[in-house]
Design a protein around this motif. Structure first.
Motif, PDB file in Angstrom:
ATOM      1  N   THR A  75       1.211  -0.975  -0.132  1.00  0.00           N
ATOM      2  CA  THR A  75      -0.156  -0.299  -0.334  1.00  0.00           C
ATOM      3  C   THR A  75       1.074   1.251   0.449  1.00  0.00           C
ATOM      4  N   VAL A  76       1.077   2.195  -1.315  1.00  0.00           N
ATOM      5  CA  VAL A  76       1.859   2.767  -1.185  1.00  0.00           C
ATOM      6  C   VAL A  76       1.242   4.286  -1.143  1.00  0.00           C
ATOM      7  N   TYR A  77       1.296   5.309  -0.271  1.00  0.00           N
ATOM      8  CA  TYR A  77       0.654   6.392   0.240  1.00  0.00           C
ATOM      9  C   TYR A  77       1.366   7.344  -0.901  1.00  0.00           C
ATOM     10  N   LEU A  78       0.897   8.313  -1.979  1.00  0.00           N
ATOM     11  CA  LEU A  78       1.017   9.641  -2.479  1.00  0.00           C
ATOM     12  C   LEU A  78       1.027  10.967  -2.186  1.00  0.00           C
ATOM     13  N   GLU A  79       1.755  11.891  -2.073  1.00  0.00           N
ATOM     14  CA  GLU A  79       1.132  13.086  -2.040  1.00  0.00           C
ATOM     15  C   GLU A  79       1.818  13.448  -3.314  1.00  0.00           C
ATOM     16  N   PHE A  80      -0.007  14.975  -4.032  1.00  0.00           N
ATOM     17  CA  PHE A  80       1.410  15.478  -4.890  1.00  0.00           C
ATOM     18  C   PHE A  80       1.109  17.078  -4.998  1.00  0.00           C
ATOM     19  N   ARG A  81       2.222  18.131  -5.505  1.00  0.00           N
ATOM     20  CA  ARG A  81       1.896  19.086  -5.524  1.00  0.00           C
ATOM     21  C   ARG A  81       2.056  19.549  -6.978  1.00  0.00           C
ATOM     22  N   CYS A 125       5.645  14.972  -7.107  1.00  0.00           N
ATOM     23  CA  CYS A 125       5.327  13.476  -6.673  1.00  0.00           C
ATOM     24  C   CYS A 125       6.060  12.970  -5.586  1.00  0.00           C
ATOM     25  N   GLU A 126       5.361  12.465  -4.574  1.00  0.00           N
ATOM     26  CA  GLU A 126       6.315  11.652  -3.367  1.00  0.00           C
ATOM     27  C   GLU A 126       5.456  10.887  -2.836  1.00  0.00           C
ATOM     28  N   VAL A 127       5.875   9.570  -2.763  1.00  0.00           N
ATOM     29  CA  VAL A 127       5.568   8.257  -1.770  1.00  0.00           C
ATOM     30  C   VAL A 127       5.992   9.004  -0.556  1.00  0.00           C
ATOM     31  N   VAL A 128       4.929   9.125   0.260  1.00  0.00           N
ATOM     32  CA  VAL A 128       5.090   9.434   1.920  1.00  0.00           C
ATOM     33  C   VAL A 128       4.938   8.536   2.956  1.00  0.00           C
ATOM     34  N   ASP A 129       4.779   7.516   2.338  1.00  0.00           N
ATOM     35  CA  ASP A 129       4.650   6.471   3.212  1.00  0.00           C
ATOM     36  C   ASP A 129       4.203   5.154   2.786  1.00  0.00           C
ATOM     37  N   VAL A 130       5.166   3.565   2.661  1.00  0.00           N
ATOM     38  CA  VAL A 130       4.342   2.407   2.061  1.00  0.00           C
ATOM     39  C   VAL A 130       4.164   1.217   3.547  1.00  0.00           C
ATOM     40  N   MET A 131       3.389   0.405   3.052  1.00  0.00           N
ATOM     41  CA  MET A 131       3.036  -0.096   4.267  1.00  0.00           C
ATOM     42  C   MET A 131       2.695  -2.136   3.401  1.00  0.00           C
ATOM     43  N   PHE A 132       3.607  -2.311   3.804  1.00  0.00           N
ATOM     44  CA  PHE A 132       3.166  -4.556   3.080  1.00  0.00           C
ATOM     45  C   PHE A 132       2.962  -5.472   4.035  1.00  0.00           C
ATOM     46  N   ARG A 133       2.222  -6.095   4.133  1.00  0.00           N
ATOM     47  CA  ARG A 133       1.621  -7.242   4.796  1.00  0.00           C
ATOM     48  C   ARG A 133       1.698  -8.143   3.749  1.00  0.00           C
TER      49      ARG A 133
END
Length: 146
Positions: A75-81, A125-133
């Motif tokens: 699960t990848v959380y992206l932030e855009f500016r 575009c920036e990846v702000v967090d990544v979760m792995f399950r």
């Protein structure tokens, strides 16, 4: 009195040196334990970031190469500016979440993620967090028959 002050000073110095030694040993042990540790963030790369010509929304190219020990879902959380031309100011352009299910060990997934709102100029575009399950199946043992 001089003997007492010397003894107290010596004890304080000994405690300070002892505390420093304990901190150094802790830092060394912590580094050894975490030396080969990988984080899901290490498996994710933003390969491109552009502004769509028609919608003016940011578009991120994201690549995930699984280096995990097991198959799993990222699960990848992206932030855009956006950057307004000539002003030097950054404008928030929203967030998106990318989910890649059941990625096998060593496999690569490439996805395109479109930001939610238009940006005035160039996109960031920036990846702000990544979760792995892990989704690897658990081994089940059937009870022995009587």
């Amino acid at each position: 009195m001089t003997i007492v002050l010397t003894a107290v000073g010596g004890l304080i110095a000994l405690a300070a040196v002892g505390g420093l030694v304990v901190m150094i040993l802790f830092a060394h042990a912590y580094g050894e334990v975490h030396a080969d540790m990988r984080y899901p963030y290490d498996d994710v790369t933003v390969t491109s970031c552009r502004t769509d010509e028609e919608t003016r929304r940011p578009v991120a190219g994201v690549r995930i190469t699984s280096e995990a020990a097991r198959q799993g879902t990222y699960t990848v959380y992206l932030e855009f500016r956006g950057h307004a031309a000539g002003s030097g100011k950054t404008v928030a352009a929203g967030k998106r979440t990318l989910v890649v299910k059941d990625l096998a060990v060593g496999a690569t997934a490439a996805e395109r993620v479109v930001g939610p709102v238009a940006v005035p100029g160039s996109a960031e575009c920036e990846v702000v967090d990544v979760m792995f399950r892990s989704t690897a199946g658990a081994v089940t043992v059937s009870p022995s028959e009587p």
